[in-house]
Design a protein around this motif. Structure first.
Motif, PDB file in Angstrom:
ATOM      1  N   ASN A  47       0.808  -1.219   0.000  1.00 21.46           N
ATOM      2  CA  ASN A  47       0.000   0.000   0.000  1.00 21.46           C
ATOM      3  C   ASN A  47       0.841   1.269   0.000  1.00 21.46           C
ATOM      4  N   THR A  48       2.161   1.118   0.002  1.00 17.68           N
ATOM      5  CA  THR A  48       3.042   2.281   0.026  1.00 17.68           C
ATOM      6  C   THR A  48       3.167   2.858  -1.378  1.00 17.68           C
ATOM      7  N   ASN A  49       2.894   4.145  -1.483  1.00 15.40           N
ATOM      8  CA  ASN A  49       3.035   4.855  -2.751  1.00 15.40           C
ATOM      9  C   ASN A  49       4.024   5.992  -2.541  1.00 15.40           C
ATOM     10  N   LEU A  50       5.208   5.871  -3.097  1.00 19.50           N
ATOM     11  CA  LEU A  50       6.231   6.896  -2.925  1.00 19.50           C
ATOM     12  C   LEU A  50       6.072   8.067  -3.889  1.00 19.50           C
ATOM     13  N   ALA A  51       5.327   7.872  -4.962  1.00 23.01           N
ATOM     14  CA  ALA A  51       5.171   8.933  -5.963  1.00 23.01           C
ATOM     15  C   ALA A  51       4.709  10.218  -5.288  1.00 23.01           C
ATOM     16  N   SER A  52       5.367  11.324  -5.641  1.00 22.17           N
ATOM     17  CA  SER A  52       5.076  12.627  -5.039  1.00 22.17           C
ATOM     18  C   SER A  52       5.194  13.714  -6.093  1.00 22.17           C
ATOM     19  N   ASP A  53       4.330  14.695  -5.986  1.00 22.88           N
ATOM     20  CA  ASP A  53       4.370  15.819  -6.928  1.00 22.88           C
ATOM     21  C   ASP A  53       5.649  16.629  -6.771  1.00 22.88           C
ATOM     22  N   ILE A  54       6.090  16.759  -5.518  1.00 19.69           N
ATOM     23  CA  ILE A  54       7.230  17.621  -5.202  1.00 19.69           C
ATOM     24  C   ILE A  54       8.253  16.821  -4.414  1.00 19.69           C
ATOM     25  N   LEU A  55       9.499  16.945  -4.804  1.00 17.57           N
ATOM     26  CA  LEU A  55      10.605  16.321  -4.080  1.00 17.57           C
ATOM     27  C   LEU A  55      11.502  17.416  -3.536  1.00 17.57           C
ATOM     28  N   LYS A  56      11.648  17.462  -2.204  1.00  6.77           N
ATOM     29  CA  LYS A  56      12.675  18.323  -1.617  1.00  6.77           C
ATOM     30  C   LYS A  56      13.936  17.482  -1.705  1.00  6.77           C
ATOM     31  N   VAL A  57      14.819  17.859  -2.611  1.00  8.77           N
ATOM     32  CA  VAL A  57      16.000  17.062  -2.947  1.00  8.77           C
ATOM     33  C   VAL A  57      16.909  16.910  -1.727  1.00  8.77           C
ATOM     34  N   GLY A  58      17.372  15.691  -1.515  1.00  3.92           N
ATOM     35  CA  GLY A  58      18.198  15.370  -0.361  1.00  3.92           C
ATOM     36  C   GLY A  58      19.562  16.027  -0.379  1.00  3.92           C
ATOM     37  N   TYR A  78       8.092  18.511  -9.648  1.00  4.85           N
ATOM     38  CA  TYR A  78       8.954  19.609  -9.222  1.00  4.85           C
ATOM     39  C   TYR A  78      10.017  19.083  -8.259  1.00  4.85           C
ATOM     40  N   ALA A  79      11.211  19.631  -8.374  1.00  7.15           N
ATOM     41  CA  ALA A  79      12.303  19.287  -7.464  1.00  7.15           C
ATOM     42  C   ALA A  79      12.821  20.583  -6.847  1.00  7.15           C
ATOM     43  N   LEU A  80      12.827  20.645  -5.520  1.00  3.24           N
ATOM     44  CA  LEU A  80      13.291  21.835  -4.808  1.00  3.24           C
ATOM     45  C   LEU A  80      14.654  21.541  -4.200  1.00  3.24           C
ATOM     46  N   ILE A  81      15.614  22.400  -4.487  1.00  4.41           N
ATOM     47  CA  ILE A  81      16.960  22.226  -3.953  1.00  4.41           C
ATOM     48  C   ILE A  81      17.304  23.430  -3.100  1.00  4.41           C
ATOM     49  N   SER A  82      17.549  23.160  -1.820  1.00  6.54           N
ATOM     50  CA  SER A  82      17.971  24.203  -0.889  1.00  6.54           C
ATOM     51  C   SER A  82      19.496  24.190  -0.851  1.00  6.54           C
ATOM     52  N   ASP A  83      20.088  25.187  -1.479  1.00  2.83           N
ATOM     53  CA  ASP A  83      21.549  25.257  -1.534  1.00  2.83           C
ATOM     54  C   ASP A  83      22.001  26.705  -1.488  1.00  2.83           C
ATOM     55  N   CYS A  84      23.234  26.885  -1.103  1.00  4.38           N
ATOM     56  CA  CYS A  84      23.809  28.213  -0.954  1.00  4.38           C
ATOM     57  C   CYS A  84      24.579  28.586  -2.221  1.00  4.38           C
ATOM     58  N   LYS A  85      24.446  29.817  -2.632  1.00  8.59           N
ATOM     59  CA  LYS A  85      25.174  30.290  -3.812  1.00  8.59           C
ATOM     60  C   LYS A  85      26.677  30.188  -3.572  1.00  8.59           C
ATOM     61  N   ASP A  86      27.390  29.682  -4.571  1.00 14.24           N
ATOM     62  CA  ASP A  86      28.855  29.556  -4.534  1.00 14.24           C
ATOM     63  C   ASP A  86      29.349  28.735  -3.342  1.00 14.24           C
ATOM     64  N   ASN A  87      28.605  27.696  -2.959  1.00 16.81           N
ATOM     65  CA  ASN A  87      29.026  26.874  -1.829  1.00 16.81           C
ATOM     66  C   ASN A  87      30.268  26.064  -2.192  1.00 16.81           C
ATOM     67  N   THR A  88      31.063  25.756  -1.209  1.00 18.69           N
ATOM     68  CA  THR A  88      32.344  25.068  -1.444  1.00 18.69           C
ATOM     69  C   THR A  88      32.167  23.588  -1.770  1.00 18.69           C
ATOM     70  N   TYR A  89      30.957  23.050  -1.589  1.00 19.89           N
ATOM     71  CA  TYR A  89      30.706  21.635  -1.871  1.00 19.89           C
ATOM     72  C   TYR A  89      30.324  21.377  -3.326  1.00 19.89           C
ATOM     73  N   GLY A  90      30.035  22.428  -4.056  1.00 20.86           N
ATOM     74  CA  GLY A  90      29.619  22.256  -5.445  1.00 20.86           C
ATOM     75  C   GLY A  90      28.183  21.774  -5.593  1.00 20.86           C
TER      76      GLY A  90
END
Length: 131
Positions: A47-58, A78-90
């Motif tokens: 009964n588990t359905n992982l499909a989602s409209d929006i993914l907050k990217v890991g 949609y995929a949402l990515i929370s990241d910092c501009k010019d971060n040192t991790y790329g």
């Protein structure tokens, strides 16, 4: 499950939020290790359905997250990515962006758009951005 001895990111809480016909997969800093566990558990629970409209990217779009098989199972519009501009991790990593694009996800990134505001009435999603 007890994750107290795990790598901190592997032990991230992952949750699917559903409201009406809209669903969001929230992945914290989870890695492909966590994604694999989620995929295995979903196979055992019919009964588990992982499909989602929006993914907050890991993990800010790190290459340690958002595996091909996980993104395929989520199938986000949609995929949402929370990241910092010019971060040192790329972050976000180009492999992750390629994976998301290959499944047709529209990608929103905080380093390019600023704060991402998502609203839904349970039927449609609306996005706005604030620099």
């Amino acid at each position: 499950r007890d994750v107290s001895l795990w790598n901190t990111n592997d032990g991230s809480i992952v949750a699917k939020l559903s409201y009406g016909n809209t669903s969001v997969m929230l992945t914290g800093d989870s890695t492909s290790v966590t994604e694999k566990i989620i995929l295995e558990n979903s196979k055992r629970s019919p009964n588990t359905n992982l499909a989602s409209d929006i993914l907050k990217v890991g993990h800010h779009g790190s290459r340690t997250s958002s595996s091909h098989t996980f993104v395929k199972a989520i199938a986000p519009k949609y995929a949402l990515i929370s990241d910092c501009k010019d971060n040192t991790y790329g972050h976000p990593h180009s492999d992750v962006l390629d994976t998301l694009s290959s499944f047709g996800a529209e990608i929103f990134r905080t380093d390019l758009l600023g704060t991402i505001i998502m609203k839904t009435d349970g039927e449609k999603e609306m996005f706005s951005f604030r620099k």
